[in-house]
Design an enzyme around this catalytic site. Structure first.
Site, short mmCIF file in Angstrom:
data_model
loop_
_atom_site.label_atom_id
_atom_site.label_comp_id
_atom_site.label_asym_id
_atom_site.label_seq_id
_atom_site.Cartn_x
_atom_site.Cartn_y
_atom_site.Cartn_z
N PRO A 2 2.37 -6.53 -8.06
CA PRO A 2 3.66 -7.17 -7.77
C PRO A 2 3.60 -8.67 -8.07
O PRO A 2 2.65 -9.35 -7.68
CB PRO A 2 3.85 -6.92 -6.27
CG PRO A 2 3.08 -5.67 -6.01
CD PRO A 2 1.88 -5.77 -6.91
N GLU A 3 4.60 -9.16 -8.79
CA GLU A 3 4.67 -10.57 -9.15
C GLU A 3 5.73 -11.25 -8.29
O GLU A 3 6.24 -10.66 -7.33
CB GLU A 3 4.95 -10.69 -10.65
CG GLU A 3 3.91 -9.98 -11.50
CD GLU A 3 4.20 -10.02 -12.99
OE1 GLU A 3 4.86 -10.97 -13.45
OE2 GLU A 3 3.76 -9.10 -13.70
N HIS A 94 -2.04 6.96 1.88
CA HIS A 94 -2.93 5.79 1.87
C HIS A 94 -2.44 4.68 2.79
O HIS A 94 -2.58 3.50 2.48
CB HIS A 94 -3.09 5.29 0.44
CG HIS A 94 -3.69 6.30 -0.49
ND1 HIS A 94 -5.03 6.56 -0.53
CD2 HIS A 94 -3.11 7.13 -1.40
CE1 HIS A 94 -5.27 7.49 -1.44
NE2 HIS A 94 -4.12 7.86 -1.98
N ARG A 113 -5.18 1.72 -3.94
CA ARG A 113 -6.45 1.22 -4.48
C ARG A 113 -7.23 0.34 -3.51
O ARG A 113 -8.34 -0.10 -3.81
CB ARG A 113 -6.18 0.47 -5.79
CG ARG A 113 -5.54 1.38 -6.85
CD ARG A 113 -5.38 0.70 -8.18
NE ARG A 113 -6.66 0.44 -8.82
CZ ARG A 113 -6.79 -0.11 -10.03
NH1 ARG A 113 -5.71 -0.45 -10.72
NH2 ARG A 113 -7.98 -0.31 -10.54
#
Length: 277
Positions: A2-3, A94, A113
């Site tokens: 995400p930017e 997750h 991740r």
């Protein structure tokens, strides 16, 4: 990852829900997600704290301000999600942290991740937090001006693509929005920064501001993992001109978009509109 537009969208979507709510309990399913302080201290300090009216952002960091001078500093990294939802909403596989709120809702942090991190720090120390303290200007702030770019380009003997990805140069830009801005400015990603003309620097400044603003307007870019604080996807992926469009025609000239590696990162560009010179 995400930017800036994605993180800003998460902040805005959470802000309207969290203001004034109290954290009544926390489930730490994966303790390694907490970077600072130690787990027992984190639990002791955060339970009973209320969310302030305004949340914040610096670059790609979410700043969740709490009462008694504390701030949650959250970095989503590659696949992190921070979502406000009903307690009965199905749990993501997750999910690593669950903040229980006094209205019966949850604030959940999930990360496939496991690169994302959460820290609890005194609010006055946020500007000195590692990763934030050396950050460059925000693209939509006055400090990020044409003059800033011109001056800094003359000092940086490096290629333009990795320079724009450098968070100490400008905050919040990542691969997607850099590729899009360079295409709009008609600048090849491997051009050397000091070789850009005054006009090119001005066009690049304009393009960066435009693409970031449009990214926020469309609530970010969603390909796989990114959702906002309400679990909704963004739509800027429908407006991308080069990123992830290898082999497809350029909207300007019709030539196929190409992909190359620049400083180890995939870079999408039009070889006709963005000449190497």
């Amino acid at each position: 990852m995400p930017e800036l537009p994605e993180v800003e969208t998460v902040v805005r979507s959470l802000e309207k829900h969290l203001s004034g709510l109290t954290i009544t309990d926390v489930d730490l399913i994966k303790e390694e997600v907490i970077r600072l302080p130690r787990t027992e201290n984190f639990m002791e300090q955060i339970i009973g704290r209320k969310f302030q009216k305004k949340l914040g952002r610096r670059g790609k960091y979410l700043l969740i301000h709490l009462t008694e001078g504390l701030t949650l500093v959250v970095h989503l990294r590659m696949t992190g999600r921070l979502v406000y939802c009903a307690a009965e909403y199905p749990m993501e596989k997750h999910t690593h942290v669950i903040f229980h709120l006094d209205n019966g809702k949850h604030l959940r942090f999930a990360d496939v991740r496991r690169f994302g991190r959460i820290s609890l720090v005194p609010t006055p120390e946020v500007d000195h937090f590692p990763g934030i303290k050396d950050m460059g200007p925000e693209p939509l702030d006055e400090e990020f001006s044409r003059e800033y770019l011109k001056k800094e380009f003359r000092r940086k003997r490096t290629r333009i693509k990795p320079l724009l990805l450098d968070q100490s140069f400008v905050a919040g830009l990542g691969n997607i929005y850099v590729d899009e801005a360079l295409h709009r400015a008609k600048i090849h990603p491997e051009r050397l920064a000091p070789n850009l003309t005054t006009r090119e620097a001005a066009n690049l400044h304009k393009s960066i501001v435009e693409v970031i603003s449009e990214g926020i307007l469309h609530r970010g870019t969603s390909f796989r993992d990114y959702v906002d604080g309400e679990g909704r996807t963004g739509s800027f992926q429908n407006h991308l001109r080069v990123y992830n469009r290898e082999g497809l025609p350029c909207f300007n000239c019709g030539k196929p978009i190409e992909r190359i590696k620049v400083a180890g990162r995939s870079s999408y560009y039009c070889p006709s509109c963005q000449k190497a010179k």
